[in-house]
Structures are given as structure tokens and as C-alpha cells.
Design an enzyme around this catalytic site. Structure first.
Site, PDB file in Angstrom:
ATOM      1  N   GLU A 139       0.843  -1.212   0.000  1.00  0.00           N
ATOM      2  CA  GLU A 139       0.000   0.000   0.000  1.00  0.00           C
ATOM      3  C   GLU A 139       0.877   1.261   0.000  1.00  0.00           C
ATOM      4  OE1 GLU A 139      -3.505   0.030   2.446  1.00  0.00           O
ATOM      5  OE2 GLU A 139      -3.758  -2.125   2.274  1.00  0.00           O
TER       6      GLU A 139
HETATM    7  C1  LIG Z   1       2.342  -9.732   0.284  1.00  0.00           C
HETATM    8  C2  LIG Z   1       2.104  -8.667  -0.725  1.00  0.00           C
HETATM    9  C3  LIG Z   1       0.814  -8.291  -1.047  1.00  0.00           C
HETATM   10  C4  LIG Z   1       0.580  -7.308  -2.008  1.00  0.00           C
HETATM   11  N1  LIG Z   1      -0.710  -7.002  -2.360  1.00  0.00           N
HETATM   12  C5  LIG Z   1      -0.929  -6.181  -3.423  1.00  0.00           C
HETATM   13  C6  LIG Z   1      -2.247  -5.995  -3.938  1.00  0.00           C
HETATM   14  O1  LIG Z   1      -3.220  -6.530  -3.414  1.00  0.00           O
HETATM   15  N2  LIG Z   1      -2.397  -5.210  -5.027  1.00  0.00           N
HETATM   16  C7  LIG Z   1      -1.353  -4.590  -5.639  1.00  0.00           C
HETATM   17  O2  LIG Z   1      -1.565  -3.894  -6.625  1.00  0.00           O
HETATM   18  N3  LIG Z   1      -0.094  -4.736  -5.166  1.00  0.00           N
HETATM   19  C8  LIG Z   1       0.148  -5.520  -4.079  1.00  0.00           C
HETATM   20  N4  LIG Z   1       1.422  -5.710  -3.610  1.00  0.00           N
HETATM   21  C9  LIG Z   1       2.526  -4.982  -4.232  1.00  0.00           C
HETATM   22  C10 LIG Z   1       3.077  -3.870  -3.342  1.00  0.00           C
HETATM   23  O3  LIG Z   1       2.161  -2.830  -3.274  1.00  0.00           O
HETATM   24  C11 LIG Z   1       4.443  -3.464  -3.931  1.00  0.00           C
HETATM   25  O4  LIG Z   1       5.346  -4.495  -3.565  1.00  0.00           O
HETATM   26  C12 LIG Z   1       4.932  -2.125  -3.429  1.00  0.00           C
HETATM   27  O5  LIG Z   1       4.152  -1.089  -3.967  1.00  0.00           O
HETATM   28  C13 LIG Z   1       6.386  -1.854  -3.777  1.00  0.00           C
HETATM   29  O6  LIG Z   1       6.667  -2.103  -5.119  1.00  0.00           O
HETATM   30  P1  LIG Z   1       7.892  -3.055  -5.507  1.00  0.00           P
HETATM   31  O7  LIG Z   1       7.805  -4.264  -4.676  1.00  0.00           O
HETATM   32  O8  LIG Z   1       7.901  -3.201  -6.963  1.00  0.00           O
HETATM   33  O9  LIG Z   1       9.181  -2.260  -5.035  1.00  0.00           O
HETATM   34  P2  LIG Z   1       9.973  -1.175  -5.887  1.00  0.00           P
HETATM   35  O10 LIG Z   1       9.040  -0.123  -6.348  1.00  0.00           O
HETATM   36  O11 LIG Z   1      10.837  -1.840  -6.877  1.00  0.00           O
HETATM   37  O12 LIG Z   1      10.895  -0.525  -4.754  1.00  0.00           O
HETATM   38  C14 LIG Z   1      12.119  -1.126  -4.300  1.00  0.00           C
HETATM   39  C15 LIG Z   1      12.728  -0.182  -3.261  1.00  0.00           C
HETATM   40  O13 LIG Z   1      13.065   1.068  -3.878  1.00  0.00           O
HETATM   41  C16 LIG Z   1      12.405   2.134  -3.197  1.00  0.00           C
HETATM   42  N5  LIG Z   1      12.045   3.141  -4.192  1.00  0.00           N
HETATM   43  C17 LIG Z   1      11.349   2.962  -5.337  1.00  0.00           C
HETATM   44  N6  LIG Z   1      11.211   4.126  -5.985  1.00  0.00           N
HETATM   45  C18 LIG Z   1      11.832   5.069  -5.231  1.00  0.00           C
HETATM   46  C19 LIG Z   1      12.023   6.486  -5.339  1.00  0.00           C
HETATM   47  N7  LIG Z   1      11.509   7.186  -6.353  1.00  0.00           N
HETATM   48  N8  LIG Z   1      12.717   7.114  -4.386  1.00  0.00           N
HETATM   49  C20 LIG Z   1      13.223   6.437  -3.327  1.00  0.00           C
HETATM   50  N9  LIG Z   1      13.058   5.116  -3.154  1.00  0.00           N
HETATM   51  C21 LIG Z   1      12.375   4.444  -4.085  1.00  0.00           C
HETATM   52  C22 LIG Z   1      11.194   1.492  -2.523  1.00  0.00           C
HETATM   53  O14 LIG Z   1      10.758   2.231  -1.410  1.00  0.00           O
HETATM   54  C23 LIG Z   1      11.764   0.142  -2.125  1.00  0.00           C
HETATM   55  O15 LIG Z   1      12.481   0.246  -0.935  1.00  0.00           O
HETATM   56  C24 LIG Z   1       1.672  -6.670  -2.627  1.00  0.00           C
HETATM   57  C25 LIG Z   1       2.978  -7.017  -2.280  1.00  0.00           C
HETATM   58  C26 LIG Z   1       3.203  -8.007  -1.355  1.00  0.00           C
HETATM   59  C27 LIG Z   1       4.627  -8.390  -1.050  1.00  0.00           C
END
Ligand SMILES: Cc1cc2nc3c(=O)[nH]c(=O)nc-3n(C[C@H](O)[C@H](O)[C@H](O)COP(=O)(O)OP(=O)(O)OC[C@H]3O[C@@H](n4cnc5c(N)ncnc54)[C@H](O)[C@@H]3O)c2cc1C
Length: 579
Positions: A391
């Protein structure tokens, strides 16, 4: 300054103004809501209590049996926020958040299953649905006949939600949706999906639109149950859309406005996650207190040791402050305030981080037992970790908090510089803007007309003064940072993070001050003594942290630290050894 329901506490705070009426008095539940919630809490105990051993078992097996989900449906847990006329319980945000709190005391996987359905899965329908869409789906969602999921994340698109590649292409009266979604909570059990797809150019990161997609549509499929660190019993899967034909009448909101739809859903659903975090903390406090009373070492119960008191004391302070903050945000939503996105993000960041600290300290208090799967601590640690990631990651939310809250100051600086540009053509106008701005700055600097918490009990003056002083410092710091960096503030992530940390602390302190104030008013100083002591601890912590964050905005070793990180990125390893 905005007035009425468009006011924003944190935006005003960045301008040096305390919107006291928004947070004082602490929002009270109506007697009817209290009664309803008492009933819900008692019945939830009857429903979930007997499953205590099952929760442990289902976590290990990574499954949630259909018979158990049926029990949740029969209880009405999928209809919490759906209006009564559509078969739901019609809860507002505050009652919803308190209910999720209770569920999370027992099991995080259950709380997330219900939360993903209501907080994000079907919230778009409530917020943006047409009457026809609501009539068609809400009764089935309320009964749990349909469980909902929110489909935004994709393999190449997480935090950068605008970069999704799922497409929706117009075909007559329909749309054809193509794409793959990742890590979708409830994916394996949902029949109702809120799906975000590009209806504009993918390559240019064009606009997205939100749609309702149902499981029975041809071309919808889901992947296997993901094997996760925590929340293992809750369903997380990929969801695939292959040439799925969706009628235009299933569109949620306007074409091209899907990003706004997604953000509004996430903002208004945040108190569900916050409530869950508070519930888990309450459970951990009970476990730790019991452990501290029962465990004897060095001939004493470990509760006698200062270091154990320090841990459990902080768990209680954090839980009280998190509950005050989450409840305040939920109440702002229920009272019809429109601009509470920053405060909602603060409640998510704060509650998820104090839960993590609390889970870690509870495990530490339990010693080696805490590490054993026979005890609940390690599961709660595993379950808690995700709250800082999903979220919206807390990193991204910190940037959002700082940049959004500072926006009004940025605008007023822009207006100021515009007026100064034209000052020779229209000196009177220019002087007007300038003098108003200069007055605000002078008053902040000298303390004249300092914005006050005027309605609080005089016995809390010392704590109110901490907040007022920090407000002045915040306004000065924001002003300084924006003058220095202008629009480039977007690239100054560490400055934004420090301002966000100060803002988080300050909003949490404001909510806690208000809560303690109302407790003193309701039950007198003597009875409220432990709550005043909670405030003593929090306000002192906040005073120190806020000061440190403001100091670090200008004086820091960031350049060296970034160079150290770049060195590691370049080598992709730690460069040194002692042999
Ligand atoms: C158990 C689980 C349930 C989930 N449920 C849902 C769901 O129901 N629906 C849905 O749509 N998604 C869902 N998600 C996805 C979740 O919302 C994403 O994992 C989350 O938004 C982060 O995206 P990412 O994992 O691709 O990380 P990334 O975006 O790749 O980020 C990796 C790291 O880089 C940092 N980062 C990224 N961009 C920047 C920036 N511009 N500046 C500084 N730091 C940055 C992030 O904070 C993080 O630490 C779920 C994930 C999990 C693990």
C-alpha cells in the site's frame, strides 16, 4: 489558509499555523457506535478465539480453508463498509478500523484478507461506482459471495505505478484488457477485481483507467499461491488478463483518470492497515507483560529490570500514539474532511513502523522462546514486516508526505517571486504580497502571533509548547528548504525525508495530546495519570527527534554517505577485509 472541510492540518502546519479545531477535541464515538463495536468485539472473540491453533497451522501450511472463509462471510466481515441498503454493516472509517484492529489481534492473514477486500479491493466501487454498478455488485460483495482484489502492481511496475503496461483498448462499446498483475492479495479467492490499465500510450507513460473485471470473464486467470515470509495463509497470486472483453459500463471513474482513482482508494483505505497494526501491538503488549510477570532470572521476575520496563513502556507509548493517530485520521474521513491524504500516509508509516519495533522488542523480551515457532512471536514478526512495503512503501510515502504538505508554502513562495518580478509595474500589489509574507516570516521568527494550541487543558501546557515551538521551526525549515532548492526539492530526497520524519512526529504528537486532553476532561487528572505519563515520554522523544531532523536538513554528511553507496554499487560488494 483553507477553511471548513477543505482544510488540511499538515499543509497548514507547514505554513506555521495549527488548525486546532481539526484535532481538538479528540473525536468521540457516538454511543450507538460504541455499543455496536462492543458487540462486534465480543462476537469476534467467539469467532476467532477457537481458531488460535489453526492460525498457527494454516501459517505453516500456507493455506486458508474455504470452510473458515465461509465463517468470515457469515459473520458479515466482507460487508463492513458497505452501506446497509446494499446489505452491508454501513461502518464508517473509525468503526471499520477498530474492527480490523480486533481481527488483527488474532490473525494477520485474516485481517489482510478482509482488509484487501474492503480497504482497496472494492473501495473504488464505493468511491467512484455508478448507481447501476453499486446495485449490481455491492450486495454480492457484502455477503462475501464475491471477494474483491485490487490489481495495480505488475512485474515492471511497483512504486512507479504510472509505468504499468497492462492495456485497455477500446473496441466498440467494450474495452479489451491485456496484461499481468503481480502479488495480488486475495487473487486466488477473488471474483471481483479493480484493475488498472493504460488507455493511453504505454511508451509515453500515458493515462490509465480503472475497470471492474469479474472472474467469470473469458481470459481471466490466476497463478499459484505465493510462498511468502509472512501472511502465509492469505492468498497472494499473479492475475492475468488475456484479451478480456470488458463493457464500458464496467469502467470506474473517467477515462484517463485511473491514477487518481488508485491514489484515492489507497488514501481512504489506509486506516484499515493502521487499525490492523494497532491490534497486533495490543496483542504483543499482552504477551510481553505476561512474559515479564512469569519469567524469573537472577532471582527476580524480569519485569523488575529497567531494560525490560524500557521495552514494554515504549511498546505502550507507541501503541497509544498509533491508536490516537489512526483513529484521528479515520474520524477526519468520517467528518467529511477531503484533504487528509498526508495525515493518512503519516498514520500508515507510523503505525507500521512502531508495530515492527514492538514485534521485535516483544520477541526480545521472550528471549529464546521468542525465536521458537511454538510461540507466536516469530510469526507476528514475519507477518508485520510487509506493512512497511505494501500500500505504498514507507520510503515513497515519506516523499509524498513532505512534498504534498509543503505544496502550499511552495505556491506562496512562487506567488511572492511572481509579484516581485512585477513589482515595478504594480508596486502596490507587489508590496501587498511582500508585506503579508514578510509579516508571517517575522512573526514566526520572533514568536509574535505564534500559532497556539489554545483549547488544551493548562496542565498540558508544557507539551503544547513543545508542539508550538516545533511548528514554528517546521515553517522556518520548510521555507528555507524551498528557497534553497525550489522545484529541485524533488531530487533532494534526504532533505524531504528529514522534514517528513519531523512532520510524522508532529502529527502523532498532536493526536496524542488531543487524546490525553480528552481523557483528562472525561475522567480527571488522577485517573488519566498513566496517559499523561505516556505523553511525557512521547513529547520528550518528539522534541529531541524533531530538533535533530531540522538540524540535519542543512548540516549532514549526506555527500559522503552517497559516495560510499555509489562505491558499493559500482563494485557490487563490500570492498574491505582484515586478512
Ligand atoms: C504480500 C504482498 C501483497 C501485495 N498485495 C498487493 C495488492 O493486493 N495489489 C497490488 O496492486 N499490489 C500488491 N502488492 C505490491 C506492493 O504494493 C508493492 O510491492 C509495493 O508497492 C512496492 O513495489 P515493488 O515491490 O515493486 O518495489 P519497488 O518499487 O521496486 O521498490 C524497491 C525499493 O526502492 C524504493 N524506491 C522505489 N522508488 C523510489 C524512489 N523514487 N525514491 C526512493 N526510493 C524508491 C522502494 O521504497 C523500495 O524500498 C503486494 C505485495 C506483497 C509483497
Amino acid at each position: 489558509m483553507a477553511n471548513g472541510k477543505d482544510a488540511s492540518f499538515m499543509r497548514s502546519l507547514c505554513m506555521g499555523h495549527i488548525e486546532e479545531d481539526m484535532v481538538v477535541p479528540f473525536p468521540e464515538r457516538s454511543p450507538e457506535e460504541r455499543e455496536t463495536l462492543k458487540g462486534v468485539v465480543a462476537s469476534l472473540g467467539d469467532l476467532l478465539g477457537p481458531h488460535e491453533k489453526d492460525f498457527c497451522d494454516w501459517d505453516r501450511k500456507a493455506e486458508m480453508p474455504a470452510s473458515y472463509i465461509k465463517e468470515l462471510k457469515e459473520f458479515g466481515l466482507f460487508g463492513l463498509i458497505i452501506p446497509e441498503e446494499h446489505g452491508g454493516l454501513g461502518f464508517g472509517s473509525a468503526a471499520y478500523s477498530r474492527t480490523l484492529q480486533e481481527v488483527a489481534r488474532f490473525d494477520a492473514s485474516t485481517a489482510v484478507t478482509i482488509g484487501a477486500h474492503s480497504s482497496i479491493g472494492m473501495r473504488g466501487l464505493l468511491l467512484f461506482g455508478t448507481d447501476a454498478q453499486k446495485t449490481q455488485f455491492l450486495p454480492r460483495l457484502a455477503s462475501g459471495e464475491m471477494i474483491a482484489a485490487f490489481c495495480l502492481t505488475e512485474p515492471g511496475s511497483g512504486s512507479d505505478a504510472a509505468s504499468i503496461r497492462t492495456t485497455a483498448t477500446r473496441d466498440g462499446d467494450d474495452w479489451i484488457i491485456d496484461g499481468n498483475k503481480l502479488w495480488i492479495t486475495n487473487g486466488g479467492i477473488a471474483d471481483f477485481f479493480t484493475v488498472f490499465a493504460k488507455t493511453d500510450n504505454v511508451e509515453t507513460r500515458g493515462h490509465m483507467t480503472a475497470f471492474i473485471v469479474t472472474r467469470d470473464m473469458a481470459g481471466v486467470s490466476v497463478g499459484p499461491h505465493e510462498d511468502k515470509m509472512g501472511l502465509r495463509a492469505s492468498s497472494t497470486t499473479t492475475v492475468h488478463f488475456e484479451k478480456v472483453r470488458v463493457p464500458d459500463s464496467y469502467r470506474l471513474g473517467e477515462v484517463g483518470k485511473g491514477f487518481k482513482v488508485a491514489m484515492k482508494i489507497l488514501n481512504s483505505g489506509r486506516t484499515g492497515l493502521g487499525g490492523g497494526a494497532v491490534g497486533a501491538m495490543k496483542h504483543l503488549i499482552s504477551l510481553s507483560a505476561k512474559q515479564a510477570n512469569e519469567r524469573t532470572q537472577f532471582g527476580k521476575r524480569i519485569r523488575e529490570f529497567g531494560l525490560i520496563k524500557h521495552k514494554v513502556g515504549h511498546m505502550v507509548v507507541d501503541c497509544y500514539a498509533a491508536e490516537a493517530t489512526v483513529h484521528m485520521v479515520a474520524a477526519l474521513a468520517d467528518q467529511g474532511y477531503e484533504d487528509y491524504a498526508v495525515e493518512a500516509a503519516i498514520s500508515k508509516v507510523f503505525s507500521s513502523e512502531v508495530l515492527w519495533r514492538c514485534a521485535d522488542e516483544a520477541l526480545q523480551t521472550a528471549g529464546g522462546n521468542g525465536y521458537m515457532t511454538e510461540y507466536p512471536y516469530e510469526r507476528i514478526v514475519r507477518d508485520s514486516r510487509i506493512n512497511r512495503i505494501f500500500e505504498g512503501t514507507n520510503d515513497i510515502l515519506r516523499l509524498f508526505i513532505a512534498l504534498t504538505a509543503m505544496d502550499d508554502v511552495g505556491r506562496s513562495l512562487k506567488e511572492l517571486s511572481k509579484s516581485l518580478q512585477g513589482v515595478f509595474e504594480d508596486p502596490i500589489k507587489g508590496f501587498g504580497v511582500l508585506s503579508e509574507y514578510a509579516l508571517r516570516r517575522a512573526s514566526l521568527a520572533t514568536g509574535i502571533r505564534k500559532s497556539m494550541f489554545a483549547k488544551l487543558d493548562p496542565r498540558l501546557r508544557q507539551h503544547a509548547a513543545v508542539f508550538e515551538e516545533a511548528t514554528k521551526d517546521l515553517a522556518i525549515a520548510v521555507d528555507r528548504v524551498l528557497r534553497k532548492h525550489g522545484r529541485n526539492i524533488i531530487g533532494k530526497q534526504l532533505a524531504s525525508k528529514r522534514l517528513a520524519d519531523a512532520m510524522i512526529d508532529m502529527f502523532v504528537l498532536a493526536c496524542t495530546l488531543s487524546r490525553v486532553n480528552s481523557s483528562i476532561a472525561a475522567s480527571g487528572e488522577e485517573k488519566a495519570r498513566p496517559e499523561i505519563q505516556i505523553l511525557d515520554v512521547l513529547s520528550d522523544d518528539v522534541r529531541r527527534r524533531v530538533r535533530q531532523n531540522f538540524d540535519l536538513v542543512d548540516r549532514n554528511e549526506d555527500d559522503s554517505l552517497k559516495a560510499v553507496a555509489d562505491h558499493a554499487f559500482d563494485l557490487e560488494r563490500f570492498a574491505w577485509d582484515t586478512i
